[in-house]
Scaffold this motif. Structure first.
Motif, PDB file in Angstrom:
ATOM      1  N   UNK A  30      46.509  46.156  31.950  1.00 51.98           N
ATOM      2  CA  UNK A  30      46.644  44.932  31.163  1.00 51.98           C
ATOM      3  C   UNK A  30      45.556  43.925  31.498  1.00 51.98           C
ATOM      4  N   UNK A  31      45.257  43.771  32.784  1.00 48.86           N
ATOM      5  CA  UNK A  31      44.240  42.801  33.199  1.00 48.86           C
ATOM      6  C   UNK A  31      42.839  43.236  32.796  1.00 48.86           C
ATOM      7  N   UNK A  32      42.643  44.526  32.639  1.00 50.48           N
ATOM      8  CA  UNK A  32      41.342  45.025  32.192  1.00 50.48           C
ATOM      9  C   UNK A  32      41.154  44.802  30.693  1.00 50.48           C
ATOM     10  N   UNK A  33      42.246  44.927  29.949  1.00 51.49           N
ATOM     11  CA  UNK A  33      42.151  44.864  28.492  1.00 51.49           C
ATOM     12  C   UNK A  33      42.421  43.482  27.905  1.00 51.49           C
ATOM     13  N   UNK A  34      43.020  42.584  28.686  1.00 51.68           N
ATOM     14  CA  UNK A  34      43.406  41.277  28.147  1.00 51.68           C
ATOM     15  C   UNK A  34      42.953  40.153  29.088  1.00 51.68           C
ATOM     16  N   UNK A  35      42.749  38.973  28.521  1.00 48.36           N
ATOM     17  CA  UNK A  35      42.293  37.821  29.302  1.00 48.36           C
ATOM     18  C   UNK A  35      43.433  36.938  29.797  1.00 48.36           C
ATOM     19  N   UNK A  36      44.629  37.140  29.259  1.00 48.66           N
ATOM     20  CA  UNK A  36      45.788  36.356  29.684  1.00 48.66           C
ATOM     21  C   UNK A  36      46.948  37.312  29.960  1.00 48.66           C
ATOM     22  N   UNK A  37      47.376  37.375  31.216  1.00 45.97           N
ATOM     23  CA  UNK A  37      48.408  38.327  31.619  1.00 45.97           C
ATOM     24  C   UNK A  37      49.473  37.603  32.435  1.00 45.97           C
ATOM     25  N   UNK A  38      50.738  37.902  32.146  1.00 52.29           N
ATOM     26  CA  UNK A  38      51.859  37.430  32.958  1.00 52.29           C
ATOM     27  C   UNK A  38      52.486  38.656  33.610  1.00 52.29           C
ATOM     28  N   UNK A  53      43.211  44.166  42.544  1.00 52.06           N
ATOM     29  CA  UNK A  53      42.373  45.283  42.094  1.00 52.06           C
ATOM     30  C   UNK A  53      41.574  44.946  40.835  1.00 52.06           C
ATOM     31  N   UNK A  54      42.211  44.482  39.755  1.00 50.13           N
ATOM     32  CA  UNK A  54      41.405  44.114  38.578  1.00 50.13           C
ATOM     33  C   UNK A  54      40.495  42.924  38.841  1.00 50.13           C
ATOM     34  N   UNK A  55      40.901  42.041  39.752  1.00 47.93           N
ATOM     35  CA  UNK A  55      40.043  40.908  40.099  1.00 47.93           C
ATOM     36  C   UNK A  55      38.759  41.406  40.758  1.00 47.93           C
ATOM     37  N   UNK A  56      38.901  42.321  41.712  1.00 50.95           N
ATOM     38  CA  UNK A  56      37.733  42.871  42.405  1.00 50.95           C
ATOM     39  C   UNK A  56      36.802  43.593  41.431  1.00 50.95           C
ATOM     40  N   UNK A  57      37.387  44.292  40.490  1.00 53.81           N
ATOM     41  CA  UNK A  57      36.572  45.030  39.517  1.00 53.81           C
ATOM     42  C   UNK A  57      35.686  44.119  38.679  1.00 53.81           C
ATOM     43  N   UNK A  58      36.066  42.845  38.588  1.00 53.45           N
ATOM     44  CA  UNK A  58      35.293  41.879  37.799  1.00 53.45           C
ATOM     45  C   UNK A  58      34.219  41.170  38.626  1.00 53.45           C
TER      46      UNK A  58
END
Length: 440
Positions: A30-38, A53-58
């Motif tokens: 979800x964090x990879x595909x979208x800019x707003x995630x809850x 994990x998705x934060x590090x990938x960015x």
């Protein structure tokens, strides 16, 4: 340029984890595909890794540029997040900022900007105001347990921090609470919700009981409030005299509180409720007068110091919390000759009151009383302008403003109050001479 690794496989190896669980996989996708995630998941399910994990990938391998920010409500959680990040061994620099230790230490760490900053709202806001944190390149924001940050009274600091991120592209909100209200300052448009909370949901309102060994329950109430911490709490009594006696006792024991009942003058009622609303006091002691019609956000606890006489009274008192799908807890303080009323159905959890009482942190706000209001053609804009220009206050030092017909109340950061009051005492507002003092 330091060597960095954002490979999930390498990170899991460093953490000695074989694979991600279902929630972590869904959160990463979800964090990879979208800019707003809850992200909603219970405590202990691995939410920290799920968003790191998705934060590090960015993150980009660029030295001395802060690219991501994680906000946590407590220093304990902030330090826990930092430890997880360091254990991931990505090679990216991280700094943790929180109250309770020297700010200078953090300032030194921030001189060469880390890729990731983790911190509590108040300390992060302080560093941003001092320009210790450069916010221009921060693209990612995570609010961990953001609902608790709101409960703890950090809404203004959070609004300031998030409003100081001009390049923000991705927001991830994390909570273990099923019913949450997204604050407007986050400007979430179409967030994607990842809900891994179980379907075994209880009502937003939790009912508990605590026993007092003494018929006079004041000492038990004091220790209970210390145990609850500095979260917004309403204490209900059955009589006006009891309200004032209880308020006085708590004040003498060091608990900042205000009281409210029907025998007060209107301006006294206004002042009490305003102080409770704006965070000058986290405890309101009152009669059932306050059980109807009060619209105060983020009330966390209702304490029935005197047990409710009827189910209707009980319902209306409890209606002050768990509003707008937020969670809340009602606590019945039961004396040695009392029992939980028969009309309270279902299981009531019993909690123990700790013997050792540690006073909660004092509120960070104070309230200014201005003897002019709507009838004097004074409005909020006038007050903000006056306090900014004559009182040398920054916007973030001014809290909730309430303008009544003939007077106004303004929350001012307590650390600024004395200096500001000295500066403004002899000045006019809109060419009108007004009396300005700390609200009593």
């Amino acid at each position: 340029m330091r060597k960095t690794s954002t490979s999930t496989q390498d990170i899991l190896a460093a953490l000695k984890i074989e694979s991600l669980n279902e929630m972590q996989q869904a959160a990463q996708k979800a964090a990879t595909e979208h800019d707003e995630v809850i992200l909603l998941s219970a405590t202990g399910t691995g939410k920290t890794l799920a968003y790191l994990l998705p934060l590090v990938n960015e993150l980009k391998p660029v030295d001395h540029v802060t690219q991501a920010l994680v906000i946590a409500p407590t220093r304990e959680l902030a330090l826990q997040i930092e430890q997880v990040f360091k254990s991931m061994k990505t090679g990216f620099k991280v700094t943790c900022c929180y109250g309770g230790h020297l700010r200078e230490t953090e300032e030194n760490n921030l001189m060469q900007a880390p890729a990731l900053i983790i911190g509590t709202p108040g300390r992060l806001a302080d560093h941003i105001r001092r320009e210790n944190i450069k916010t221009g390149e921060i693209k990612m924001l995570v609010l961990d347990e953001f609902d608790k940050s709101l409960e703890f009274g950090f809404e203004e600091e959070m609004a300031f921090v998030t409003g100081s991120l001009p390049g923000l592209q991705k927001k991830i909100l994390v909570s273990a609470t099923p019913a949450i209200e997204i604050p407007p300052f986050l400007k979430m448009r179409k967030p994607v919700s990842i809900n891994f909370l179980t379907d075994e949901k209880t009502d937003a309102l939790t009912i508990q009981m605590a026993r007092s060994d003494n018929q006079d329950k004041l000492e038990s109430l004091f220790r209970l409030i210390c145990q609850l911490g500095n979260r917004p709490t309403i204490v209900f009594c059955n009589f006006r005299e009891s309200v004032e006696r209880t308020s006085t006792y708590l004040k003498e024991k060091g608990i900042v509180n205000v009281f409210y009942h029907g025998a007060l003058e209107q301006d006294e009622r206004d002042a009490a409720l305003c102080k409770f609303r704006n965070g000058t006091s986290n405890v309101l002691v009152t009669t059932d007068l306050a059980s109807r019609g009060l619209d105060i956000k983020h009330i966390r606890y209702i304490v029935h110091y005197h047990l409710p006489a009827t189910e209707e009274v009980f319902t209306h008192r409890n209606g002050r919390t768990a509003r707008m799908e937020a969670s809340g807890t009602a606590i019945l303080l039961v004396g040695p000759d009392e029992d939980v009323p028969d009309f309270i159905e279902g299981e009531v959890e019993e909690i123990k009151i700790a013997e050792d009482a540690v006073l909660p942190e004092k509120p960070k706000w104070s309230t200014l009383h201005i003897s002019a209001g709507k009838k004097n053609k004074i409005n909020k804009v006038d007050i903000v302008g006056f306090l900014s220009q004559k009182g040398e206050l920054k916007k973030e030092d001014i809290g909730l403003i309430e303008v009544k017909d003939f007077h106004s109340f303004v929350a001012v950061r307590k650390s600024k109050m004395s200096h500001t009051l000295h500066l403004i005492k002899n000045h006019r507002i809109k060419n009108q001479k007004v009396k300005i003092d700390i609200a009593r």
